[in-house]
Design a protein around this motif. Structure first.
Motif, PDB file in Angstrom:
ATOM      1  N   PHE A 132       0.820  -1.212   0.000  1.00 29.96           N
ATOM      2  CA  PHE A 132       0.000   0.000   0.000  1.00 29.96           C
ATOM      3  C   PHE A 132       0.854   1.263   0.000  1.00 29.96           C
ATOM      4  O   PHE A 132       0.456   2.285  -0.562  1.00 29.96           O
ATOM      5  CB  PHE A 132      -0.941  -0.022   1.207  1.00 29.96           C
ATOM      6  CG  PHE A 132      -1.899  -1.178   1.190  1.00 29.96           C
ATOM      7  CD1 PHE A 132      -3.042  -1.134   0.402  1.00 29.96           C
ATOM      8  CD2 PHE A 132      -1.653  -2.320   1.933  1.00 29.96           C
ATOM      9  CE1 PHE A 132      -3.927  -2.200   0.376  1.00 29.96           C
ATOM     10  CE2 PHE A 132      -2.521  -3.390   1.903  1.00 29.96           C
ATOM     11  CZ  PHE A 132      -3.660  -3.331   1.118  1.00 29.96           C
ATOM     12  N   LEU A 133       2.018   1.206   0.630  1.00 33.91           N
ATOM     13  CA  LEU A 133       2.909   2.365   0.618  1.00 33.91           C
ATOM     14  C   LEU A 133       3.332   2.711  -0.808  1.00 33.91           C
ATOM     15  O   LEU A 133       3.289   3.876  -1.218  1.00 33.91           O
ATOM     16  CB  LEU A 133       4.150   2.077   1.475  1.00 33.91           C
ATOM     17  CG  LEU A 133       3.900   1.856   2.960  1.00 33.91           C
ATOM     18  CD1 LEU A 133       5.163   1.371   3.648  1.00 33.91           C
ATOM     19  CD2 LEU A 133       3.399   3.135   3.613  1.00 33.91           C
ATOM     20  N   LEU A 134       3.727   1.684  -1.566  1.00 36.32           N
ATOM     21  CA  LEU A 134       4.146   1.926  -2.945  1.00 36.32           C
ATOM     22  C   LEU A 134       2.961   2.260  -3.836  1.00 36.32           C
ATOM     23  O   LEU A 134       3.076   3.100  -4.737  1.00 36.32           O
ATOM     24  CB  LEU A 134       4.876   0.690  -3.493  1.00 36.32           C
ATOM     25  CG  LEU A 134       6.382   0.596  -3.295  1.00 36.32           C
ATOM     26  CD1 LEU A 134       7.099   1.713  -4.039  1.00 36.32           C
ATOM     27  CD2 LEU A 134       6.770   0.613  -1.835  1.00 36.32           C
ATOM     28  N   PHE A 135       1.819   1.634  -3.595  1.00 35.26           N
ATOM     29  CA  PHE A 135       0.649   1.845  -4.444  1.00 35.26           C
ATOM     30  C   PHE A 135       0.200   3.301  -4.412  1.00 35.26           C
ATOM     31  O   PHE A 135       0.073   3.956  -5.457  1.00 35.26           O
ATOM     32  CB  PHE A 135      -0.492   0.931  -4.013  1.00 35.26           C
ATOM     33  CG  PHE A 135      -1.767   1.155  -4.778  1.00 35.26           C
ATOM     34  CD1 PHE A 135      -1.974   0.544  -5.996  1.00 35.26           C
ATOM     35  CD2 PHE A 135      -2.753   2.000  -4.282  1.00 35.26           C
ATOM     36  CE1 PHE A 135      -3.148   0.763  -6.722  1.00 35.26           C
ATOM     37  CE2 PHE A 135      -3.923   2.230  -4.996  1.00 35.26           C
ATOM     38  CZ  PHE A 135      -4.112   1.604  -6.219  1.00 35.26           C
ATOM     39  N   PHE A 136      -0.032   3.830  -3.229  1.00 35.61           N
ATOM     40  CA  PHE A 136      -0.575   5.192  -3.137  1.00 35.61           C
ATOM     41  C   PHE A 136       0.465   6.237  -3.525  1.00 35.61           C
ATOM     42  O   PHE A 136       0.115   7.283  -4.084  1.00 35.61           O
ATOM     43  CB  PHE A 136      -1.111   5.449  -1.729  1.00 35.61           C
ATOM     44  CG  PHE A 136      -2.411   4.753  -1.454  1.00 35.61           C
ATOM     45  CD1 PHE A 136      -3.582   5.183  -2.055  1.00 35.61           C
ATOM     46  CD2 PHE A 136      -2.469   3.645  -0.615  1.00 35.61           C
ATOM     47  CE1 PHE A 136      -4.797   4.541  -1.821  1.00 35.61           C
ATOM     48  CE2 PHE A 136      -3.664   2.999  -0.372  1.00 35.61           C
ATOM     49  CZ  PHE A 136      -4.837   3.444  -0.979  1.00 35.61           C
ATOM     50  N   SER A 137       1.733   5.984  -3.272  1.00 34.58           N
ATOM     51  CA  SER A 137       2.770   6.931  -3.681  1.00 34.58           C
ATOM     52  C   SER A 137       2.904   6.965  -5.197  1.00 34.58           C
ATOM     53  O   SER A 137       3.017   8.040  -5.796  1.00 34.58           O
ATOM     54  CB  SER A 137       4.108   6.551  -3.047  1.00 34.58           C
ATOM     55  OG  SER A 137       4.054   6.683  -1.651  1.00 34.58           O
ATOM     56  N   LEU A 173       9.142   8.840  -9.944  1.00 32.68           N
ATOM     57  CA  LEU A 173      10.334   8.435  -9.199  1.00 32.68           C
ATOM     58  C   LEU A 173      10.481   9.137  -7.842  1.00 32.68           C
ATOM     59  O   LEU A 173      10.782   8.471  -6.846  1.00 32.68           O
ATOM     60  CB  LEU A 173      11.590   8.659 -10.050  1.00 32.68           C
ATOM     61  CG  LEU A 173      11.986   7.519 -10.988  1.00 32.68           C
ATOM     62  CD1 LEU A 173      13.258   7.870 -11.741  1.00 32.68           C
ATOM     63  CD2 LEU A 173      12.165   6.218 -10.215  1.00 32.68           C
ATOM     64  N   PRO A 174      10.301  10.475  -7.756  1.00 31.13           N
ATOM     65  CA  PRO A 174      10.429  11.097  -6.428  1.00 31.13           C
ATOM     66  C   PRO A 174       9.441  10.529  -5.417  1.00 31.13           C
ATOM     67  O   PRO A 174       9.777  10.356  -4.238  1.00 31.13           O
ATOM     68  CB  PRO A 174      10.153  12.577  -6.712  1.00 31.13           C
ATOM     69  CG  PRO A 174      10.466  12.761  -8.155  1.00 31.13           C
ATOM     70  CD  PRO A 174      10.064  11.484  -8.807  1.00 31.13           C
ATOM     71  N   PHE A 175       8.230  10.224  -5.856  1.00 29.59           N
ATOM     72  CA  PHE A 175       7.219   9.654  -4.963  1.00 29.59           C
ATOM     73  C   PHE A 175       7.606   8.236  -4.548  1.00 29.59           C
ATOM     74  O   PHE A 175       7.419   7.843  -3.395  1.00 29.59           O
ATOM     75  CB  PHE A 175       5.856   9.645  -5.652  1.00 29.59           C
ATOM     76  CG  PHE A 175       5.288  11.009  -5.905  1.00 29.59           C
ATOM     77  CD1 PHE A 175       4.408  11.587  -5.007  1.00 29.59           C
ATOM     78  CD2 PHE A 175       5.625  11.721  -7.050  1.00 29.59           C
ATOM     79  CE1 PHE A 175       3.876  12.843  -5.233  1.00 29.59           C
ATOM     80  CE2 PHE A 175       5.106  12.978  -7.287  1.00 29.59           C
ATOM     81  CZ  PHE A 175       4.237  13.540  -6.379  1.00 29.59           C
TER      82      PHE A 175
END
Length: 255
Positions: A132-137, A173-175
């Motif tokens: 979820f951390l990677l998904f929403f970012s 990438l920054p996200f």
């Protein structure tokens, strides 16, 4: 003194302050509350000599790395897929948000029941934590892409794969790196928590065994090793981010 010198001096002073504070607390509270740094150093040497340290670090990092790879790649790729279909992302969003709200620790016993006490249950647990951390970012990065730049790219005839590589990926990438700063420590922590519940190897298992024997030195030794791992992994990630994002700083400086 140059800025890097100031940073290094500040870190050394802070580290020395922490050592002094730890020593003071150890003397005031006693061995059963705060283990002495000397005792921890001796224990570290012992478990390094008998191979337990490298074995447990290897097991925990394998679980964390595999879980991060599975959950991170899924969390990174899925936003690109669902945003390709108009309205699908908006329809799917509340279900993903609801799944994110499920306490992952409550799922750990079920995962062990389904996948056993071996590697697979820990990998799945870590993957659920970091997904979820990677998904929403990543989703935020896609939304943050400049629509004018996308329009120009389409006018210039960029195909979807080129548009993805030249416009969308640089935008996200920054996200992604920002979320990895949180996801990497979470992955290691999740692997350790999974080992707390059911495992016979790994840093979490080592800490759990020390707790069951009221071995304060063992508990603090395991915690310090986990902390050092997180610091090292973050340092590697910072270096990787600087290299991957070098084009961004060059572009800003050139402008």
């Amino acid at each position: 003194m140059s800025r890097p010198g100031v940073v290094i001096a500040g870190r050394l002073l802070l580290g020395l302050g922490l050592v002094l504070l730890w020593t003071l607390l150890h003397r005031v509270l006693g061995d059963h509350t705060i283990a002495g740094l000397g005792d921890i150093a001796v224990r570290l040497w012992e478990i390094a000599q008998n191979g337990v340290l490298l074995r447990d670090i290897g097991v925990t990092m394998l679980e964390a790395g595999a879980g991060l790879a599975v959950g991170g790649l899924a969390g990174f790729a899925l936003p690109f897929l669902i945003t390709r279909v108009p309205g699908f992302e908006a329809a799917l969003r509340p279900f993903i948000a609801a799944a994110m709200g499920v306490p992952k620790l409550a799922l750990a016993p079920l995962l062990i029941l389904w996948f056993g006490i071996g590697l697979l249950s820990k990998v799945v647990f870590v993957a659920l934590v970091v997904f979820f951390l990677l998904f929403f970012s990543t989703l935020a990065g896609i939304r943050g892409a400049d629509p004018r730049l996308i329009a120009v790219a389409r006018v210039l005839g960029l195909r979807e794969l080129m548009l993805l590589r030249e416009v969308m990926l640089p935008s996200t990438l920054p996200f992604v790196f920002a979320s990895l700063k949180v996801a990497l420590p979470r992955a290691i922590s999740a692997a350790v928590v999974g080992e707390f519940i059911a495992a016979d190897t790994g840093l979490g298992s080592y800490i759990q065994n020390a707790m069951s024997q009221a071995d304060t030195v063992g508990v603090f030794t395991g915690v310090i090793v986990v902390t050092v791992l997180v610091v090292v992994v973050n340092a590697v990630l910072d270096h990787t981010q600087k290299r991957a994002m070098g084009w961004r700083h060059s572009a800003i400086g050139g402008f």
